[in-house]
Design an enzyme around this catalytic site. Structure first.
Site, PDB file in Angstrom:
ATOM      1  N   GLY A  11      55.572  32.482  43.742  1.00 14.10           N
ATOM      2  CA  GLY A  11      54.292  32.188  44.371  1.00 14.10           C
ATOM      3  C   GLY A  11      54.000  33.120  45.534  1.00 14.10           C
ATOM      4  CD  GLN A  12      49.327  33.476  49.647  1.00 14.96           C
ATOM      5  OE1 GLN A  12      49.206  32.259  49.749  1.00 14.96           O
ATOM      6  NE2 GLN A  12      48.416  34.307  50.117  1.00 14.96           N
ATOM      7  CG  ASP A  34      58.178  30.047  39.856  1.00 17.85           C
ATOM      8  OD1 ASP A  34      57.516  29.352  39.060  1.00 17.85           O
ATOM      9  OD2 ASP A  34      57.737  30.425  40.962  1.00 17.85           O
ATOM     10  CG  ASP A  50      59.992  21.393  35.412  1.00 17.86           C
ATOM     11  OD1 ASP A  50      59.418  21.108  36.485  1.00 17.86           O
ATOM     12  OD2 ASP A  50      59.646  20.929  34.306  1.00 17.86           O
ATOM     13  CE1 TYR A 139      48.942  22.136  49.816  1.00 19.11           C
ATOM     14  CE2 TYR A 139      47.438  22.051  51.690  1.00 19.11           C
ATOM     15  CZ  TYR A 139      48.549  22.597  51.062  1.00 19.11           C
ATOM     16  OH  TYR A 139      49.266  23.586  51.682  1.00 19.11           O
ATOM     17  CE  LYS A 143      52.041  21.285  51.447  1.00 19.21           C
ATOM     18  NZ  LYS A 143      53.358  21.852  51.060  1.00 19.21           N
TER      19      LYS A 143
END
Length: 315
Positions: A11-12, A34, A50, A139, A143
């Site tokens: 990911g980023q 990943d 996973d 989201y 968090k």
């Protein structure tokens, strides 16, 4: 030395954190993982994991003698809004599985929280370290729940959990991953490639931001900090700069005077952005483990344009 595991490594954040960790600790000491396989050959260990399958995590932690997990696998704000059930399952179920394996195997865990953990009833300017957290997005709910779950595992089972409330991240290395603050990254790409950008947020939308090198350094420094000094371990407010799309465009025009921006507001993303802080008070991070950012808006803009220009020229 026990090894480091990074989930969501493609990911980023993970795509830049893994190389940094390997530079510091050695290729073989950092296991990237990943749910998908990398497109290019890995320079160090890679495992398909996973996070919805606890046995995947346990297998890799045991096989590689992992002592620290940077748990980055998650769905970001915009994607989470489109797929709320999947977001809850991955963001919460994946974290729970990581914490359970950490409890059994004696691992430390890094969990990235976000400005999304706050909501419209939170003070928007100088958001305190401890304040009301009533997010209005799935989201953000994951968090806040993740912060509390990490707190629980630390208090109940003595798992060494640590985390940061990250602002919007700006990176030249990885494409945006489905976040509300992605406009800041897109604007740089469009400025160099097209000289024009259509922004999906209002020009006056002020949000907390950070250049990726600062964010990566903060993660590593927090995990290396003396535990005795950590009071607010899950999770620290973290900031480097705050600006609006209009202000970012002005800074880019210092280098590219003909750059133009217009606005076509996306109501869904604007609603999310309006529920988040303009800037956070990160004094707890500064006092408890010495956090200091290296990049302000001017330095970020200069470095982003230089690196992207070199990348495009070599392509």
């Amino acid at each position: 030395m026990r090894r480091i595991l990074v989930t969501g490594a493609l990911g980023q954040i993970g795509s830049e954190l893994v190389p940094l960790l390997r530079t510091r600790f050695g290729d073989e000491c950092v296991v990237a993982s990943d749910v998908r396989h990398p497109e290019a050959p890995a320079t160090g260990p890679f495992e398909r994991v996973d996070c919805m399958q606890v046995q995947d995590i346990e297998r890799v932690v045991t096989r590689h003698s992992v002592g620290t997990v940077y748990h980055l696998a998650a769905l970001l704000s915009v994607v989470a809004k489109q797929r709320p059930s999947a977001a809850w399952d991955l963001n919460m179920g994946g974290l729970y599985h990581v914490l359970e394996v950490a409890r059994e195997c004696g691992c430390a865990v890094f969990f990235p929280s976000s400005i999304g953990a706050f909501g419209p009833s939170t003070p928007a300017q100088g958001t305190p370290q401890e304040t009301i957290q009533r997010p209005t997005t799935i989201y953000g709910i994951t968090k806040v729940s993740g912060e509390l779950l990490c707190d629980y595992y630390h208090r109940r089972f003595a798992v060494d959990t640590r985390g940061l409330r990250l602002p919007g991240l700006i990176s030249y290395a990885a494409p945006p991953g489905g976040g509300t603050t992605d406009y800041a990254v897109e604007m740089f790409f469009h400025a160099l490639n097209h000289g024009h950008y259509t922004c999906y947020l209002r020009p006056d939308t002020c949000l907390d931001m950070m250049y990726m090198p600062d964010a990566l350094r903060a993660m590593v420094e927090l995990m290396a900090a003396d535990a005795a000094h950590l009071v607010h371990r899950n999770a620290y407010n973290l900031t480097a700069m705050h600006f609006t799309p209009e202000r970012l465009a002005e800074e880019i025009r210092v280098h590219l005077p003909d750059f133009r921006v217009d606005y076509r507001v996306d109501p869904e993303r604007q609603e999310i952005a309006d529920s988040w802080p303009e800037w956070m008070d990160d004094s707890a991070a500064r006092e408890e483990w010495g956090w200091r950012p290296d990049y302000d808006l001017a330095a970020t803009t200069r470095d982003m344009l230089e690196r992207l220009d070199a990348r495009f020229r070599s392509a």
